[in-house]
Every structure is written in C-alpha cells, then in structure tokens.
Scaffold this motif. Structure first.
Motif, PDB file in Angstrom:
ATOM      1  N   ILE A 147      12.332  13.697  10.093  1.00  0.00           N
ATOM      2  CA  ILE A 147      11.923  12.316  10.376  1.00  0.00           C
ATOM      3  C   ILE A 147      11.259  11.711   9.141  1.00  0.00           C
ATOM      4  CG2 ILE A 147      10.330  10.880  11.717  1.00  0.00           C
ATOM      5  CD1 ILE A 147      10.739  12.815  14.054  1.00  0.00           C
ATOM      6  N   LYS A 148      11.668  10.486   8.867  1.00  0.00           N
ATOM      7  CA  LYS A 148      11.024   9.674   7.831  1.00  0.00           C
ATOM      8  C   LYS A 148      10.597   8.389   8.520  1.00  0.00           C
ATOM      9  CE  LYS A 148      11.995   7.261   3.485  1.00  0.00           C
ATOM     10  NZ  LYS A 148      13.035   6.940   2.493  1.00  0.00           N
ATOM     11  N   GLN A 149       9.328   8.001   8.336  1.00  0.00           N
ATOM     12  CA  GLN A 149       8.871   6.780   8.995  1.00  0.00           C
ATOM     13  C   GLN A 149       7.865   6.035   8.137  1.00  0.00           C
ATOM     14  OE1 GLN A 149       7.384   8.624  12.603  1.00  0.00           O
ATOM     15  NE2 GLN A 149       5.275   8.162  12.038  1.00  0.00           N
ATOM     16  N   GLY A 150       7.872   4.737   8.324  1.00  0.00           N
ATOM     17  CA  GLY A 150       6.936   3.872   7.626  1.00  0.00           C
ATOM     18  C   GLY A 150       6.434   2.802   8.569  1.00  0.00           C
ATOM     19  N   TYR A 151       5.376   2.127   8.162  1.00  0.00           N
ATOM     20  CA  TYR A 151       4.740   1.120   9.002  1.00  0.00           C
ATOM     21  C   TYR A 151       4.860  -0.260   8.375  1.00  0.00           C
ATOM     22  CZ  TYR A 151       3.192   4.804  11.954  1.00  0.00           C
ATOM     23  OH  TYR A 151       3.211   5.862  12.825  1.00  0.00           O
ATOM     24  N   LEU A 152       5.460  -1.177   9.141  1.00  0.00           N
ATOM     25  CA  LEU A 152       5.518  -2.570   8.738  1.00  0.00           C
ATOM     26  C   LEU A 152       4.175  -3.236   9.025  1.00  0.00           C
ATOM     27  CD1 LEU A 152       9.032  -3.185  10.230  1.00  0.00           C
ATOM     28  CD2 LEU A 152       8.470  -3.228   7.791  1.00  0.00           C
ATOM     29  N   CYS A 208       7.730  -1.774   4.074  1.00  0.00           N
ATOM     30  CA  CYS A 208       6.648  -0.995   4.696  1.00  0.00           C
ATOM     31  C   CYS A 208       5.397  -0.937   3.829  1.00  0.00           C
ATOM     32  CB  CYS A 208       7.120   0.429   4.982  1.00  0.00           C
ATOM     33  SG  CYS A 208       8.231   0.531   6.394  1.00  0.00           S
ATOM     34  N   GLU A 209       4.285  -0.747   4.512  1.00  0.00           N
ATOM     35  CA  GLU A 209       3.015  -0.506   3.825  1.00  0.00           C
ATOM     36  C   GLU A 209       3.137   0.796   3.038  1.00  0.00           C
ATOM     37  OE1 GLU A 209       0.366  -0.257   7.159  1.00  0.00           O
ATOM     38  OE2 GLU A 209       0.378  -2.411   7.496  1.00  0.00           O
ATOM     39  N   PRO A 210       2.311   0.987   2.009  1.00  0.00           N
ATOM     40  CA  PRO A 210       2.346   2.258   1.265  1.00  0.00           C
ATOM     41  C   PRO A 210       2.040   3.438   2.196  1.00  0.00           C
ATOM     42  CG  PRO A 210       1.022   0.626   0.106  1.00  0.00           C
ATOM     43  CD  PRO A 210       1.347   0.047   1.460  1.00  0.00           C
ATOM     44  N   GLY A 211       2.654   4.579   1.920  1.00  0.00           N
ATOM     45  CA  GLY A 211       2.376   5.784   2.679  1.00  0.00           C
ATOM     46  C   GLY A 211       3.464   6.169   3.655  1.00  0.00           C
TER      47      GLY A 211
END
Length: 157
Positions: A26-31, A82-85
């Motif tokens: 899984i790869k995920q990021g936050y908008l 996405c936000e960093p991280g």
C-alpha cells in the motif's frame, strides 16, 4: 454515509505473518489531514481509492468514512497534490476468532512500526486477542496514519 468502528493495537512480534492469508503493498498520501477530516488517496496493489474520514468520537473507535474506487492512473496523479509524507506499508490480513485483523508493517521513515486494526460491528463488541497483539492505541492520534505521515516513527525516539 458509512460509519467505521475499529480498534487499534501495537504488534509485539511477527507471528502474525505465518497466520496471514493475504498480503498487499500500500502507498497512500493525504490531500487533507485536518484534525476534523482526512482525505486520503491510496493504491493497494492494482487498485486505487479515494477516502474521506471524519473526526473520531471521544474513544477513537467510531468515525464517518466514505470510500470510492478510482483509476490507478488518477491516484498516481493525485499523489502530486498530497501533503508531504507519503506512507508505504505492507498490509497483512489475519483471521482470528471470526474477525479479520489488518496488520500494517510500515516502510521508509516509519520502518519498525507495526499496527493492527480490527473493524467491529459495534463499539461494545468483545474481541479475542491473538498472542501477537500488544498495547491498545485506539484513539491515540499519534498512531493515525494521517499523523504518521507528518511525524514519522523514525523521529519518535
């Protein structure tokens, strides 16, 4: 509208791996990772999802969740916004006493962190705990993925 009811635990050993019936990357990021809502984009193997989660109740067990499958190419493009991280992890699915535990073994800046979640049908549902389950961290925002993306495990020590 959908409501998610879950409990979270740290994992104290790797015994869950031999009990797992499925593993995915899984790869995920936050908008958006505001404390009142999180908007996440995720690619899990060959599928992608856009998810919106609301603020948890006081116990941290229940919150609004909306999820929609999207095209993988669209998800890859959303990672740019996405936000960093960005979070990368392997998720293991483990059946135990009629429940399915999702065990996330984090990679990258969060390597060494392993968290198990179990979704429930009610807040008061009793669960039997497998021997590899450790301390409960339900409601501890430190262990929310949206927080881990901003404050990675490698910086906790």
């Amino acid at each position: 509208m959908s409501i998610e009811i879950e409990r979270k635990f740290l994992v104290k050993n790797l015994n869950f791996k031999t009990e797992s019936f499925e593993k995915k990357y899984i790869k995920q990021g936050y908008l958006n990772s505001d404390k009142n809502r999180a908007v996440r984009v995720r690619i899990a193997d060959d599928k992608a999802f856009l998810t919106i989660k609301g603020k948890s109740n006081l116990e941290g067990t229940t919150r609004f969740e909306w999820e929609k499958e999207i095209d993988v190419k669209e998800a890859e493009n959303l990672f740019i916004l996405c936000e960093p991280g960005i979070i990368e992890k392997h998720r293991y699915l483990v059946s135990y006493e009629s429940l399915t535990f999702e065990v996330d073994e984090f990679n990258g800046d969060n390597k060494g962190l392993i968290i198990a979640e179990v979704e429930l049908t009610s807040e008061n549902q009793k669960i039997e705990k497998p021997n590899w389950l450790g301390k409960e961290v339900t409601g501890d925002v430190k262990y929310y993925n949206s927080n881990i993306s901003k404050f990675p495990f490698k910086n906790w020590i």
